[in-house]
Design a protein around this motif. Structure first.
Motif, mmCIF file in Angstrom:
data_model
loop_
_atom_site.group_PDB
_atom_site.id
_atom_site.type_symbol
_atom_site.label_atom_id
_atom_site.label_comp_id
_atom_site.label_asym_id
_atom_site.label_seq_id
_atom_site.Cartn_x
_atom_site.Cartn_y
_atom_site.Cartn_z
ATOM 1 N N MET A 114 0.873 -1.169 0.000
ATOM 2 C CA MET A 114 0.000 0.000 0.000
ATOM 3 C C MET A 114 0.911 1.221 0.000
ATOM 4 O O MET A 114 1.888 1.264 0.754
ATOM 5 C CB MET A 114 -0.915 -0.009 1.212
ATOM 6 C CG MET A 114 -1.833 -1.226 1.241
ATOM 7 S SD MET A 114 -2.876 -1.297 2.699
ATOM 8 C CE MET A 114 -4.169 -0.196 2.211
ATOM 9 N N PHE A 115 0.591 2.217 -0.834
ATOM 10 C CA PHE A 115 1.458 3.385 -0.919
ATOM 11 C C PHE A 115 0.657 4.599 -1.357
ATOM 12 O O PHE A 115 -0.443 4.494 -1.881
ATOM 13 C CB PHE A 115 2.609 3.134 -1.889
ATOM 14 C CG PHE A 115 2.155 2.894 -3.305
ATOM 15 C CD1 PHE A 115 2.051 3.938 -4.211
ATOM 16 C CD2 PHE A 115 1.825 1.615 -3.735
ATOM 17 C CE1 PHE A 115 1.612 3.716 -5.503
ATOM 18 C CE2 PHE A 115 1.407 1.380 -5.023
ATOM 19 C CZ PHE A 115 1.300 2.441 -5.914
ATOM 20 N N ASN A 116 1.229 5.765 -1.130
ATOM 21 C CA ASN A 116 0.696 7.031 -1.625
ATOM 22 C C ASN A 116 1.668 7.555 -2.660
ATOM 23 O O ASN A 116 2.884 7.493 -2.459
ATOM 24 C CB ASN A 116 0.564 8.059 -0.495
ATOM 25 C CG ASN A 116 -0.496 7.667 0.502
ATOM 26 O OD1 ASN A 116 -1.555 7.184 0.118
ATOM 27 N ND2 ASN A 116 -0.208 7.861 1.783
ATOM 28 N N ALA A 117 1.153 8.062 -3.764
ATOM 29 C CA ALA A 117 2.002 8.626 -4.809
ATOM 30 C C ALA A 117 1.811 10.135 -4.832
ATOM 31 O O ALA A 117 0.690 10.625 -4.846
ATOM 32 C CB ALA A 117 1.643 8.017 -6.163
ATOM 33 N N PHE A 118 2.895 10.864 -4.797
ATOM 34 C CA PHE A 118 2.862 12.316 -4.858
ATOM 35 C C PHE A 118 3.630 12.759 -6.096
ATOM 36 O O PHE A 118 4.598 12.118 -6.500
ATOM 37 C CB PHE A 118 3.539 12.919 -3.616
ATOM 38 C CG PHE A 118 2.858 12.544 -2.338
ATOM 39 C CD1 PHE A 118 1.765 13.269 -1.878
ATOM 40 C CD2 PHE A 118 3.301 11.464 -1.594
ATOM 41 C CE1 PHE A 118 1.136 12.917 -0.703
ATOM 42 C CE2 PHE A 118 2.677 11.107 -0.412
ATOM 43 C CZ PHE A 118 1.587 11.843 0.033
ATOM 44 N N TYR A 119 3.214 13.852 -6.667
ATOM 45 C CA TYR A 119 3.968 14.402 -7.779
ATOM 46 C C TYR A 119 3.911 15.914 -7.717
ATOM 47 O O TYR A 119 3.046 16.487 -7.070
ATOM 48 C CB TYR A 119 3.449 13.878 -9.123
ATOM 49 C CG TYR A 119 2.036 14.298 -9.446
ATOM 50 C CD1 TYR A 119 1.789 15.443 -10.189
ATOM 51 C CD2 TYR A 119 0.950 13.555 -9.003
ATOM 52 C CE1 TYR A 119 0.499 15.827 -10.479
ATOM 53 C CE2 TYR A 119 -0.346 13.929 -9.288
ATOM 54 C CZ TYR A 119 -0.568 15.079 -10.034
ATOM 55 O OH TYR A 119 -1.844 15.462 -10.321
#
Length: 193
Positions: free
Chosen positions: A8-13
């Motif tokens: 499980m992860f969060n992606a930021f850009y």
């Protein structure tokens, strides 16, 4: 080789160019000097100079489908010349390889012709399981993305012979069902936990 299990992860850009930004001539047309002689030979043999984008893609697709085979193994071949690269050996002599060879070579041929291209990796999702799909490590794949100037987006362009799916499936264990059941049990437990 086992994967990490449930991830499980969060992606930021942030601001700046994204993977789907228009072709950048500095990166999307770059070709290593060592590859140019082999690329130019194929371009000349296929009479690709002066063809439009659609004709070029059709010619390259036919070239790889008719003259090359998919293989996960490379036979030991002594270099013909001291400056022979893996790409030139694949393109001019071996005519067999895995998806990374097809994708890399296609990207470089297109770039050499002035058509922006990128190397892409991911998974080929094709194995159904009820209303869902199963994605396995052997479904990992590489292909080419080619910039479509008129439409303004990157188009998938895969020159790997379709037989790669069957070749990879032959490597599956006859006990795959047991491994699948165990994996599913672990996944459900991880979700519950």
């Amino acid at each position: 080789d086992e994967g990490p299990g449930l991830v499980m992860f969060n992606a930021f850009y942030g601001p700046g160019a994204t993977i789907d930004s228009p072709g950048d001539t500095n990166q999307d047309l770059a070709v290593p000097k060592a590859e140019i002689p082999a690329l130019d030979q194929v371009i000349d043999d296929l009479h690709l100079k002066g063809q439009n984008r659609k004709e070029t893609l059709r010619a390259l697709s036919s070239f790889f489908q008719e003259k090359f085979t998919y293989s996960t193994w490379q036979a030991e071949q002594p270099p013909m010349r001291t400056n022979e690269t893996a790409i030139s050996r694949f393109l001019l002599r071996a005519h067999t390889g895995h998806c990374e060879y097809f994708a890399s070579t296609t990207v470089l041929l297109l770039r050499r012709l002035g058509i922006p291209a990128r190397y892409a990796v991911g998974f080929s999702v094709h194995e159904g399981s009820g209303h869902n799909y199963v994605v396995r490590q052997r479904d990992a794949h590489a292909w080419c993305l080619v910039w479509d100037e008129k439409a303004g987006y990157w188009q998938d362009f895969d020159t790997t012979p379709p037989s790669w799916v069957e070749a990879e499936a032959e490597r599956a264990s006859p006990l795959q069902w047991l491994s699948d059941a165990w994996s599913r049990l672990g996944f459900e437990f991880a979700k519950f936990r």
